[in-house]
Design an enzyme around this catalytic site. Structure first.
Site, mmCIF file in Angstrom:
data_model
loop_
_atom_site.group_PDB
_atom_site.id
_atom_site.type_symbol
_atom_site.label_atom_id
_atom_site.label_comp_id
_atom_site.label_asym_id
_atom_site.label_seq_id
_atom_site.Cartn_x
_atom_site.Cartn_y
_atom_site.Cartn_z
ATOM 1 N N GLY A 9 -8.530 10.637 6.499
ATOM 2 C CA GLY A 9 -7.763 10.610 8.014
ATOM 3 C C GLY A 9 -7.206 11.490 7.991
ATOM 4 O O GLY A 9 -6.772 12.181 8.907
ATOM 5 N N ASP A 35 -11.959 13.602 6.127
ATOM 6 C CA ASP A 35 -12.265 12.261 7.220
ATOM 7 C C ASP A 35 -13.663 12.431 6.905
ATOM 8 O O ASP A 35 -14.224 13.176 6.023
ATOM 9 C CB ASP A 35 -11.477 13.676 8.617
ATOM 10 C CG ASP A 35 -11.592 12.310 9.141
ATOM 11 O OD1 ASP A 35 -10.005 12.280 9.415
ATOM 12 O OD2 ASP A 35 -12.126 12.099 10.498
ATOM 13 N N TYR A 144 -4.910 -6.604 12.441
ATOM 14 C CA TYR A 144 -4.535 -5.146 12.123
ATOM 15 C C TYR A 144 -3.583 -5.910 10.776
ATOM 16 O O TYR A 144 -3.325 -5.338 10.458
ATOM 17 C CB TYR A 144 -3.973 -4.437 13.455
ATOM 18 C CG TYR A 144 -3.079 -3.103 12.816
ATOM 19 C CD1 TYR A 144 -4.360 -2.132 11.861
ATOM 20 C CD2 TYR A 144 -1.967 -2.568 13.029
ATOM 21 C CE1 TYR A 144 -2.611 -1.339 11.931
ATOM 22 C CE2 TYR A 144 -1.313 -2.278 13.202
ATOM 23 C CZ TYR A 144 -1.832 -0.707 11.906
ATOM 24 O OH TYR A 144 -1.310 0.152 12.014
ATOM 25 N N LYS A 148 -2.341 -5.590 7.343
ATOM 26 C CA LYS A 148 -1.257 -3.967 6.869
ATOM 27 C C LYS A 148 -0.462 -5.617 6.366
ATOM 28 O O LYS A 148 -0.007 -4.768 4.702
ATOM 29 C CB LYS A 148 -0.554 -4.021 7.591
ATOM 30 C CG LYS A 148 -1.018 -2.828 8.674
ATOM 31 C CD LYS A 148 -1.576 -2.641 7.522
ATOM 32 C CE LYS A 148 -2.166 -0.696 8.158
ATOM 33 N NZ LYS A 148 -2.133 0.318 7.365
HETATM 34 N N1 SER Z 1 0.945 2.252 16.269
HETATM 35 C C1 SER Z 1 0.079 1.198 15.815
HETATM 36 C C2 SER Z 1 -0.649 -0.113 16.675
HETATM 37 O O1 SER Z 1 -0.133 0.117 17.742
HETATM 38 C C3 SER Z 1 1.190 0.397 15.584
HETATM 39 O O2 SER Z 1 1.478 0.430 13.674
HETATM 40 O O3 SER Z 1 -1.465 -0.523 16.435
#
Ligand code: SER
Length: 314
Positions: A9, A35, A144, A148
């Site tokens: 990445g 990438d 997300y 995580k």
């Molecule tokens: N900067 C990230 C987001 O806004 C937070 O880990 O998804």
């Protein structure tokens, strides 16, 4: 020990800066950038080895690790919070399969160390909002955040069961002068500087008083490399470390920009990202990172604002 790093990445917001800094520290030839897409001609990433890699392709990942005799991997390919809400299944697949591909290589013994970023998104509406502790209630409500938090649990599991040396930081919103972020809830805090410097008005997708934890990229890169270079015996957290630096709302950031550009105008038009931000902490307690590996941020709000307005090219 000879270090040979692979950054996955590398064209992204963190990757582009991490490649440059790590090449400065251990030599251009010792940092392989990768990438999903070839970088543009003349890109800094081509100052050293570059490989095209989709992290979901475990076979190719393994071949690249063997070819370059990689000892440490930085896995920075992921879908961020706002995009993940639009593509939940793909986000889960990319964020989890990518991590498993790297963790399994490390388990086989091909790698000495792994860096994998977690996020403040692991916290949720039931976590304490201010000075959120290292260990606390975690019920994330975004795709997300769920990916995580699951990733953190797997990192700890691979460390405990298989002795994998995986290190991680819960990054806050990151503010940088080089590459733009994409698809995050904290992206406004980068976009705002481009409008301010061009002399244009800015429309913010979060409300005026939404405070979130943030960090200047130089601090984030230092945190990452210092954690990776820390003596293993000092580390007590094998899921992911809280790190803190700044905490501000769009209103406070606007005021700091107005110290330099007094006529800067901001409008507020919260969208779906407001609901994400409302579930996240406003500030973070990083006592454990300070104690274990000496973490300390260098950038305050005004210093960060000054540097952003000086360095970004518009
Ligand atoms: N900067 C990230 C987001 O806004 C937070 O880990 O998804």
């Amino acid at each position: 020990m000879d270090r040979k790093a692979l950054i996955i990445g590398a064209s992204g917001q963190i990757g582009s800066e991490l490649v440059a800094t790590l090449r400065g520290r251990i030599g251009n030839q010792n940092v392989v950038a990768s990438d999903i897409k070839e970088p543009d001609n003349g890109s800094e990433l081509l100052n050293g080895p570059f490989e095209v890699l989709d992290v979901m392709n475990g076979e190719l990942l393994k071949a690249i690790v063997e070819k370059h005799q990689i000892t440490e991997v930085y896995l920075l390919a992921a879908l961020l919070s706002a995009t993940a809400e639009k593509k939940p299944m793909f986000a889960w697949q990319l964020n989890m399969d990518g991590l498993f591909n790297v963790l399994n290589l490390a388990k086989e013994g091909s790698l000495k160390k792994v860096f994998w970023p977690s996020s403040i998104a692991v916290f949720g509406p039931s976590s304490p909002k201010y000075l959120t502790p290292q260990v606390t209630v975690m019920e994330p409500t975004t795709v997300y955040g769920i990916s995580k938090l699951a990733g953190e649990r797997w990192c700890e599991y691979y460390h405990k069961q298989y002795g994998v040396d995986v290190r991680s930081i819960r990054y806050p919103g990151l503010i940088s002068t080089k590459s733009l972020p994409g698809g995050g809830t904290t992206d406004y805090a980068v976009d705002i500087f481009y409008k301010a410097k061009k002399g244009e008005e800015f429309t913010c997708f979060l409300s005026e008083e939404t405070a979130l934890p943030m960090m200047f990229m130089d601090d984030a890169i230092n945190a990452t490399l210092n954690l990776m270079e820390a003596d293993k015996s000092c580390l007590t957290i094998h899921s992911s470390y809280n790190v803190a630096s700044l905490s501000f709302s769009p209103r406070q950031l606007t005021e700091a920009i107005r110290h330099i550009i007094p006529n800067f105008v901001v409008h507020y038009k919260p969208d779906f990202r407001q609901a994400i931000a409302d579930t996240w902490p406003a500030s973070i307690d990083d006592t454990v990172a300070r104690k274990d590996w000496g973490w300390k941020a260098e950038y305050g709000l005004q210093k960060m604002v000054k540097e952003m307005l000086e360095k970004i090219s518009v």
